[in-house]
Scaffold this motif. Structure first.
Motif, short mmCIF file in Angstrom:
data_model
loop_
_atom_site.label_atom_id
_atom_site.label_comp_id
_atom_site.label_asym_id
_atom_site.label_seq_id
_atom_site.Cartn_x
_atom_site.Cartn_y
_atom_site.Cartn_z
N UNK A 59 -0.17 -0.91 -26.12
CA UNK A 59 -0.99 -2.08 -25.83
C UNK A 59 -1.64 -2.01 -24.45
N UNK A 60 -0.88 -1.72 -23.35
CA UNK A 60 -1.55 -1.67 -22.04
C UNK A 60 -2.62 -0.60 -21.96
N UNK A 66 -10.35 -0.95 -22.92
CA UNK A 66 -11.35 -2.00 -23.06
C UNK A 66 -11.94 -2.42 -21.72
N UNK A 67 -11.11 -2.51 -20.69
CA UNK A 67 -11.61 -2.88 -19.36
C UNK A 67 -12.48 -1.78 -18.76
N UNK A 68 -12.12 -0.53 -19.00
CA UNK A 68 -12.94 0.58 -18.52
C UNK A 68 -14.30 0.58 -19.22
N UNK A 69 -14.31 0.26 -20.52
CA UNK A 69 -15.57 0.26 -21.26
C UNK A 69 -16.49 -0.86 -20.80
N UNK A 70 -15.91 -1.97 -20.37
CA UNK A 70 -16.74 -3.11 -19.98
C UNK A 70 -17.62 -2.81 -18.78
N UNK A 259 -19.20 3.90 -13.34
CA UNK A 259 -17.85 3.59 -12.88
C UNK A 259 -17.63 4.26 -11.53
N UNK A 260 -17.06 3.50 -10.59
CA UNK A 260 -16.84 4.00 -9.24
C UNK A 260 -15.39 3.77 -8.84
N UNK A 261 -14.94 4.53 -7.85
CA UNK A 261 -13.55 4.41 -7.41
C UNK A 261 -13.21 2.99 -6.97
N UNK A 262 -14.17 2.30 -6.38
CA UNK A 262 -13.91 0.94 -5.90
C UNK A 262 -13.67 -0.04 -7.06
N UNK A 263 -14.09 0.37 -8.30
CA UNK A 263 -13.88 -0.50 -9.45
C UNK A 263 -12.45 -0.42 -10.00
N UNK A 268 -7.41 -1.96 -12.96
CA UNK A 268 -5.96 -1.80 -13.15
C UNK A 268 -5.23 -3.14 -13.02
N UNK A 269 -5.67 -3.98 -12.07
CA UNK A 269 -5.03 -5.28 -11.90
C UNK A 269 -5.27 -6.17 -13.12
N UNK A 270 -6.52 -6.18 -13.62
CA UNK A 270 -6.83 -6.98 -14.81
C UNK A 270 -6.00 -6.52 -16.01
N UNK A 271 -5.85 -5.19 -16.12
CA UNK A 271 -5.06 -4.65 -17.23
C UNK A 271 -3.60 -5.05 -17.11
N UNK A 272 -3.06 -4.98 -15.90
CA UNK A 272 -1.66 -5.37 -15.69
C UNK A 272 -1.46 -6.85 -15.99
N UNK A 273 -2.41 -7.68 -15.56
CA UNK A 273 -2.32 -9.12 -15.80
C UNK A 273 -2.39 -9.43 -17.29
#
Length: 425
Positions: A59-60, A66-70, A259-263, A268-273
């Motif tokens: 799941x994570x 999904x977050x990377x694709x957005x 996609x950039x390193x600053x993203x 990762x935080x959104x995914x963890x949340x």
């Protein structure tokens, strides 16, 4: 059973979160029906056991994908390819949006991720071409509803974890119904477009189509990696999710260069949340299932229904109706966690295949993202466009009817789901 469901419904209508609602209702029911206060140590024990299975580890990774694709440009390339191929037909742009949603569904497994990812790209072009804003939103919301049906579906992963069934078999069983529903959506959107006279675009030259295909090629390979790798036995669902997440990250950095390193920290935080929210709900469902068994509710329900009905047909219709109605008021994950401990033993009592039941429940639950007052995709599209929720819901009615009809078809024609599932090891 009435006490449990009434308390859950009241608490959720009051705005209490799903996890707290299930945990409170379970604990209160356990104590109300003679449970020993000293045995409440079972609460954390059952919660931990519920989320410690290897199946749920995927799941994570799917949420991460999904977050990377957005932010990775994938949805834009997918819709662009669909637009140049289908835009000249009646409902061409709506068909392109649905096809893009089908492919996005085969990457993320999330209804909201599909709707949001495609909606931000497609709405502007559809309204510019003359489509009404409400119908455009409804079409993309319906396309997003395919996310929980077409593998890799997070809903099917949860079902597999709850029932100890094969994830690969469930994914295979959901593939054909999901694609057929998508095709039915395309026919419906074309009919509405022709009826309303929505504009068609000029045919795109083949050279431009080839260019669009090349731009979308690497994105189109994502579902091949995820689904093909699992069906070929190269890796498990969890491994497929991890590999696909890494692949999408590479696409974002080096192919689409959006996609950039600053993203990454925010992703990762959104995914963890998101993972914490989902897992907390699943964890509380562990004690909820224990309470159901302790109060013998599933056994009583099976005994009552078995004596009331002689065949499984009316039982299936009741299950579908209950899931659709509950989906209007509750979030799909919560409904799944509440109903699986009752519906699965009931299906087994009638000799019904639980893999087929999983697909039926998945389709019926997906209807809930299109029906107010809780319809998630309605609010996603409303937040993107500013369109009124009820206007979108009105134009979703045709799509809702299609999904309900398909849930009934899959329930009574096992070949639609089990035909491919039986080929999976």
């Amino acid at each position: 059973m009435f006490v449990i469901f009434a308390s859950v419904l009241v608490l959720m209508l009051l705005g209490v979160t799903t996890a707290v609602t299930m945990g409170f209702a379970s604990t209160a029911t356990f104590l109300l029906f003679g449970g020993d206060m000293a045995r409440l140590f079972l609460v954390p024990q059952r919660m931990f056991a519920q989320v410690s299975g290897i199946t749920l580890m995927s799941i994570p990774f799917f949420l991460l994908m999904g977050n990377l694709m957005s932010v990775g440009g994938i949805s834009k390339s997918l819709f662009g390819f669909g637009r140049v191929c289908l835009g000249h037909r009646w409902g061409g742009l709506s068909n392109a949006a649905i096809v893009a949603c089908i492919i996005m569904a085969a990457m993320s497994g999330s209804a909201a991720a599909c709707a949001a990812g495609i909606g931000m790209i497609a709405i502007a072009e559809m309204t510019k071409a003359g489509y009404s804003r409400s119908f455009s939103c409804a079409t993309i919301a319906a396309g997003g509803a395919l996310g929980p049906i077409i593998p890799p579906s997070i809903t099917l992963i949860l079902y597999a974890g709850l029932t100890q069934t094969s994830v690969n078999a469930l994914f295979a069983a959901g593939t054909v119904p999901g694609v057929l529903i998508g095709i039915a959506f395309m026919f419906w959107s074309s009919w509405v477009s022709k009826r309303e006279g929505y504009a068609k675009t000029d045919p795109t030259p083949w050279g431009e189509r080839w260019t669009a295909f090349k731009d979308a090629f690497f994105a189109l390979m994502t579902p091949v990696i995820v689904i093909g790798g699992m069906f070929a036995g190269l890796f498990t669902a969890t491994e497929a999710a991890a590999v696909a997440s890494f692949y999408v990250m590479i696409l974002g950095f080096f192919v689409f260069k959006t996609l950039h390193l600053k993203d990454l920290p925010k992703i990762f935080w959104d995914t963890a949340e998101q993972t914490a929210k989902v897992m907390f709900v699943i964890a509380t469902a562990g004690f909820f299932q224990y309470v159901l068994l302790y109060t013998r509710i599933p056994q009583q329900a099976i005994a009552f229904i078995s004596t009331s009905f002689t065949s499984v047909a009316p039982v299936l219709l009741i299950i579908i109706a209950l899931l659709v109605i509950m989906g209007c008021f509750m979030e799909g994950t919560a409904i799944l966690l509440i109903t699986v401990p009752i519906f699965v033993p009931l299906a087994k009592a009638f000799g019904y295949d639980i893999i087929q039941l999983g697909v039926v429940m998945c389709i019926a639950l997906a209807v809930g993202v299109l029906t107010p007052p809780v319809g998630l995709n309605l609010y996603v599209m409303a937040s993107i466009t500013g369109e009124k929720v009820m206007a979108i819901a009105k134009d979703c009615l045709g799509y809702v009817i299609i999904m309900i009809l398909f849930s009934i078809l899959v329930a009574f024609f096992p070949e639609l789901s089990l035909g491919l599932a039986h080929l999976v090891p």
